[in-house]
Enzyme design. Structure first.
Site, PDB file in Angstrom:
ATOM      1  N   LEU A 190       1.073  -1.353   0.320  1.00 32.33           N
ATOM      2  CA  LEU A 190      -0.366   0.249   0.032  1.00 32.33           C
ATOM      3  C   LEU A 190       1.249   1.500   0.143  1.00 32.33           C
ATOM      4  O   LEU A 190       1.756   1.904   1.362  1.00 32.33           O
ATOM      5  CB  LEU A 190      -1.094  -0.013   1.841  1.00 32.33           C
ATOM      6  CG  LEU A 190      -1.690   0.938   0.939  1.00 32.33           C
ATOM      7  CD1 LEU A 190      -2.600   1.226  -0.026  1.00 32.33           C
ATOM      8  CD2 LEU A 190      -2.559   1.105   2.393  1.00 32.33           C
ATOM      9  N   HIS A 191       0.330   1.934  -1.006  1.00 28.19           N
ATOM     10  CA  HIS A 191       1.228   3.525  -1.558  1.00 28.19           C
ATOM     11  C   HIS A 191       0.775   4.255  -1.743  1.00 28.19           C
ATOM     12  O   HIS A 191      -0.107   3.664  -3.196  1.00 28.19           O
ATOM     13  CB  HIS A 191       2.637   3.220  -1.590  1.00 28.19           C
ATOM     14  CG  HIS A 191       3.214   2.579  -3.064  1.00 28.19           C
ATOM     15  ND1 HIS A 191       2.819   1.432  -2.846  1.00 28.19           N
ATOM     16  CD2 HIS A 191       3.541   3.731  -4.685  1.00 28.19           C
ATOM     17  CE1 HIS A 191       2.929   1.333  -4.577  1.00 28.19           C
ATOM     18  NE2 HIS A 191       2.810   2.326  -5.594  1.00 28.19           N
ATOM     19  N   PHE A 192       1.264   5.619  -1.797  1.00 28.23           N
ATOM     20  CA  PHE A 192       0.676   6.844  -2.434  1.00 28.23           C
ATOM     21  C   PHE A 192       1.462   7.489  -2.960  1.00 28.23           C
ATOM     22  O   PHE A 192       2.394   7.430  -2.584  1.00 28.23           O
ATOM     23  CB  PHE A 192      -0.628   7.675  -1.611  1.00 28.23           C
ATOM     24  CG  PHE A 192      -1.978   7.187  -0.884  1.00 28.23           C
ATOM     25  CD1 PHE A 192      -1.866   6.629  -0.386  1.00 28.23           C
ATOM     26  CD2 PHE A 192      -3.042   7.277  -1.695  1.00 28.23           C
ATOM     27  CE1 PHE A 192      -2.954   5.733   0.701  1.00 28.23           C
ATOM     28  CE2 PHE A 192      -3.769   7.211  -1.138  1.00 28.23           C
ATOM     29  CZ  PHE A 192      -4.090   6.283  -0.690  1.00 28.23           C
TER      30      PHE A 192
END
Lengths: 440, 391
Positions: free
Chosen positions: A240-242
């Site tokens: 999970l990453h932005f």
């Protein structure tokens, strides 16, 4: 199972191609300062605490801010300073500011960049594109394997804004961190990794989206935008990453008009994008940041659960959020994308869809035009009919949040008479609708 | 706060002769004047009509940025358009939802226009006129039709839409409407189009205000002319948008241009001027070596020159001298800055004086302060030069 081959973006110097992943590092010191148990205990990083707002109406960051133009806010100073430091240490694969960039003449002002070094020397690998939710795979590259030098600071909520130049990483309550992207699209390109040690797969949930909105609000610059790519919509890593970076020009998508559909009970206004090659929804307002975040998160979760790949752009300091479902990877896998478009090697993820195109070949850069950009993005968009179906799905999922008054314009929920330039593709529509009925 | 107010006073004082404020107020229109060269792009003048409509006192508005009148329901895309117009130094006329001091929102036609200095084409001020939009009904497309019907009107329906002669009355009614009407709530959410009359009113106001400004800038006292159009290309000066971006950076720094003869300073921050004791016009156009003096080690100067030649960043401690001849240790960091072409366009020099203690406040180490300024400058220069090739 649908797959495509593409060159993955290298976001960390520790990201190896699958073939190079020799013997797995099962425990035992890895010899470098990563974030796994071998190296983590005792590790320290700068820590930035943002003030968690009381969820009281009108106490949004925007209104509580003083009315003068704030000086470069602290988060921006910290992020840019640390980033520049890494630049001077040579951690990036190339100097992105040495890449020529321009605004393409036209109504929207698409931004094109000539970046020959982004995907150099990398072999294409296979990506599965028909599964938006995939379980976390420890054996693959993930962000706990990056070196600590690539992490700029921890980003955590608190009762007051606070900065600690050096704070122990709390392994019990995994912090969220901001790391560099070693193949930056622009100056200051970073990755926001929520609760990094919890190894969450690439999928949006309420907490992580709220964290991203807090970061956008805390940066206080309409030119610092966050983006998210789901699996199947060109996310490279299933952790999970932005992403985020600074670019002080408006993005084409921000200029596109929109038509209001409804307002939720929490004061969030939902509109449909008009006159833009990619169909999407715009979320703005909200009595509190959390109201806005929850509606968008609910919408994303709906798409995830119905296996529809999508991208999210958080702009205007967290006040405007764009959501676009897409189907380019699927088309690519089915061989439905023209060779000419494939040749550009542009993988239309959130930045490209928003109007920022990174081009790998000089020819494409010199011939870049609003028409070409439009044509490429039109391929990414769901067709009108498919989009209306997806929109209905989303509205059903968030129906409990919508006001019951006739602020919901029924005609907009059906097929509106919207002029658009996208190519009609009935075949894809049929295939697409069959596929999404299969639940994951 | 004091230096800021001083700058705001100066903003008018250096451009226009005395009496300009009274003359502006005599016009009776609602408008603001802002100065992009002051950090924060603050309001430097607010007309009495403006203060009355919005419900603020002068002190509550002067020095603030125009965004203070925006609120939760202000359309973000409209805000973007205004920001863009400022960045491109263009005029814009747009409907906008603003908020009065008591928190009540109302629609107005916002007409903004840059004010250029004739001598070098730089934007010296932005002028923003506000014309309240009278809400006739939800559908404003055929105002004449509505007029005939007489239905769907709210309190101000008695106003003749087409007659200029009742503009005065109209304005009075407008104020009354805004201050008294309770029917506004339902309609705030609907986007609002201004009538032709309102648009003309805004344009007329702009033109009148520009005339006053031009008139008061022709006198010998200031010697600077202002006009409403870009009369000549801005030469060496950086545009308004870069001024606004750089104005956000609080630290002492300068920008020098290696492509001009003897690499002169083309921008100097307020903090730099404060640190060195010079006025802006005394440093622009000069090479930084004027800061060095008798006891400055020439090896350090040589090191700086080498780094610049090789387009590499460097950090040194150098003994520098203020205008009043006192010396200070300058912890200096220099870095090349590229613009959108990808080539080096400027060098940025960031100064931290060891005797200056104000910078420790943020919690960043001095080295980190250096880098954060470099980063902010790089973003500004790159972004703001992106559109240059198309114009």
């Amino acid at each position: 199972m649908l797959r495509i081959k593409r060159v993955p973006t290298v976001v960390s110097n520790y990201q190896k191609e699958e073939a190079e992943e020799g013997a797995a590092r099962q425990g035992g010191g890895c010899g470098r300062n990563c974030l796994m148990n071998c190296c983590l205990p005792g590790a320290k990083l700068p820590l930035y605490r943002f003030k968690r707002l009381n969820e009281v109406a009108n106490e949004k960051v925007g209104l509580s801010r003083e009315n003068k133009e704030p000086p470069v806010p602290f988060l921006e100073s910290l992020l840019l300073g640390e980033w520049e430091g890494r630049m001077q240490r040579g951690l990036f694969r190339y100097d992105v500011t040495a890449c020529e960039t321009k605004v393409i003449p036209g109504e929207y002002g698409f931004i094109a960049q000539l970046n020959e070094g982004r995907h150099l020397k990398k072999r294409p690998t296979e990506f599965r594109v028909d599964k938006v939710l995939q379980p976390f795979d420890e054996t693959k590259f993930n962000f706990t394997k990056v070196g600590q030098e690539e992490i700029l600071f921890q980003f955590e909520p608190g009762d007051e804004v606070q900065f600690l130049p050096s704070a122990l990483i709390d392994t019990e309550n995994s912090p969220s961190v901001v790391a560099i992207n070693v193949s930056p699209i622009e100056y200051g390109h970073v990755l926001l990794i929520p609760q990094i040690l919890n190894c969450l797969p690439q999928s949006i949930d309420h907490d992580s989206l709220l964290l991203a909105l807090y970061m956008a609000a805390e940066a206080r610059s309409p030119y610092f935008r966050l983006g998210y790519n789901s699996l199947g919509a060109f996310a490279t890593i299933n952790h999970l990453h932005f992403q985020a970076y600074y670019l002080a020009v408006p993005f084409p998508i921000e200029k596109a008009p929109s038509k209001k559909i409804t307002t939720t009970k929490g004061g969030v206004q939902i509109s449909e994008l008009l006159k833009y090659p990619v169909r999407g929804l715009v979320f703005e307002g909200g009595n509190t940041l959390k109201d806005l975040s929850n509606v968008v998160a609910d919408s994303c979760i709906c798409l995830q659960e119905t296996n529809i790949p999508y991208n999210v752009l958080i702009s205007d300091s967290g006040k405007r959020i764009f959501l676009f479902p897409q189907c380019y990877a699927e088309k690519q896998a089915l061989g439905e994308v023209s060779a000419e478009l494939l040749d550009t090697q542009v993988n239309p993820a959130v930045w490209e869809i928003s109007g920022h195109m990174v081009l790998k070949q000089k020819k494409d850069y010199e011939e870049a035009s609003e028409e070409n950009a439009w044509r490429l993005l039109a391929e990414v968009s769901l067709s009108e009919e498919r989009f209306q179906e997806v929109k209905a799905l989303i509205f059903e999922a968030i129906s409990s949040s919508i006001e019951e008054i006739d602020s919901v314009n029924p005609s907009v929920l059906e097929k509106p008479d919207v002029t658009h330039q996208a190519l009609e593709d009935v075949d894809t529509l049929n295939k697409g609708s069959q596929r999404t009925m299969v639940s994951v | 706060m004091e230096p800021q107010l001083g700058l705001i006073e100066q903003s008018f004082h250096v451009r226009y002769s005395d009496g300009v404020r009274e003359a502006l107020d005599e016009l009776g229109d609602s408008f603001l004047i802002t100065d992009p060269s002051i950090s924060g792009h603050p309001i430097v003048f607010a007309s009495s009509a403006f203060l009355k409509i919005f419900g603020y006192s002068k002190d509550q508005v002067i020095g603030k940025n125009g965004r203070m009148f925006q609120g939760p329901k202000t359309n973000r895309r409209s805000v973007l358009e205004i920001r863009e117009a400022i960045r491109q130094e263009k005029a814009i006329q747009i409907s906008l939802l603003n908020y009065r001091k008591d928190g009540t929102p109302f629609w107005m036609l916002f007409h903004m226009c840059p004010v250029f200095a004739k001598e070098d084409g730089r934007v010296v001020h932005f002028l923003g006129v506000q014309v309240p939009i009278l809400r006739k009904s939800r559908v404003v497309r055929n105002p004449s039709k509505l007029c005939e019907d007489g239905t769907g009107f709210l309190g101000c329906c008695r106003r003749e839409v087409t007659s200029d002669s009742v503009m005065e009355v109209g304005r009075g009614l407008a104020l009354d409407y805004l201050l008294n009407s309770d029917d506004r709530e339902l309609e705030i959410d609907q986007p609002c189009e201004a009538s032709e009359l309102e648009k003309r009113k805004a344009a007329t106001a702009i033109s009148n205000i520009l005339s006053v400004l031009a008139h008061y800038s022709e006198s010998e006292v200031t010697g600077r002319l202002v006009c409403g159009k870009a009369c000549c290309l801005s030469g060496m000066g950086l545009g308004a948008s870069i001024n606004i971006s750089f104005g956000r950076i609080k630290q002492s720094f300068v920008l020098t241009d290696p492509h001009l003869h003897d690499m002169p300073i083309v921008y100097a921050s307020d903090a730099f001027l404060k640190l060195t004791g010079y006025a802006r016009h005394e440093v622009l156009g000069r090479n930084c070596r004027f800061l060095s003096g008798l006891d400055t080690v020439s090896a350090t100067q040589f090191e700086i020159a080498e780094c610049i030649r090789n387009e590499r960043p460097c950090t040194v401690h150098i003994l520098n001298y203020r205008k009043d001849k006192t010396s200070f240790w300058n912890f200096l960091h220099i870095s090349p800055v590229r613009n959108a072409t990808g080539k080096v366009a400027y060098f940025v020099g960031v100064q931290i004086s060891s005797s200056c203690n104000s910078q420790g406040k943020q919690g960043l180490s001095p080295a980190m302060e250096h880098l954060s300024v470099v980063g902010a400058v790089k973003v500004a220069v790159r972004s703001l030069s992106i559109g240059a090739s198309t114009s």
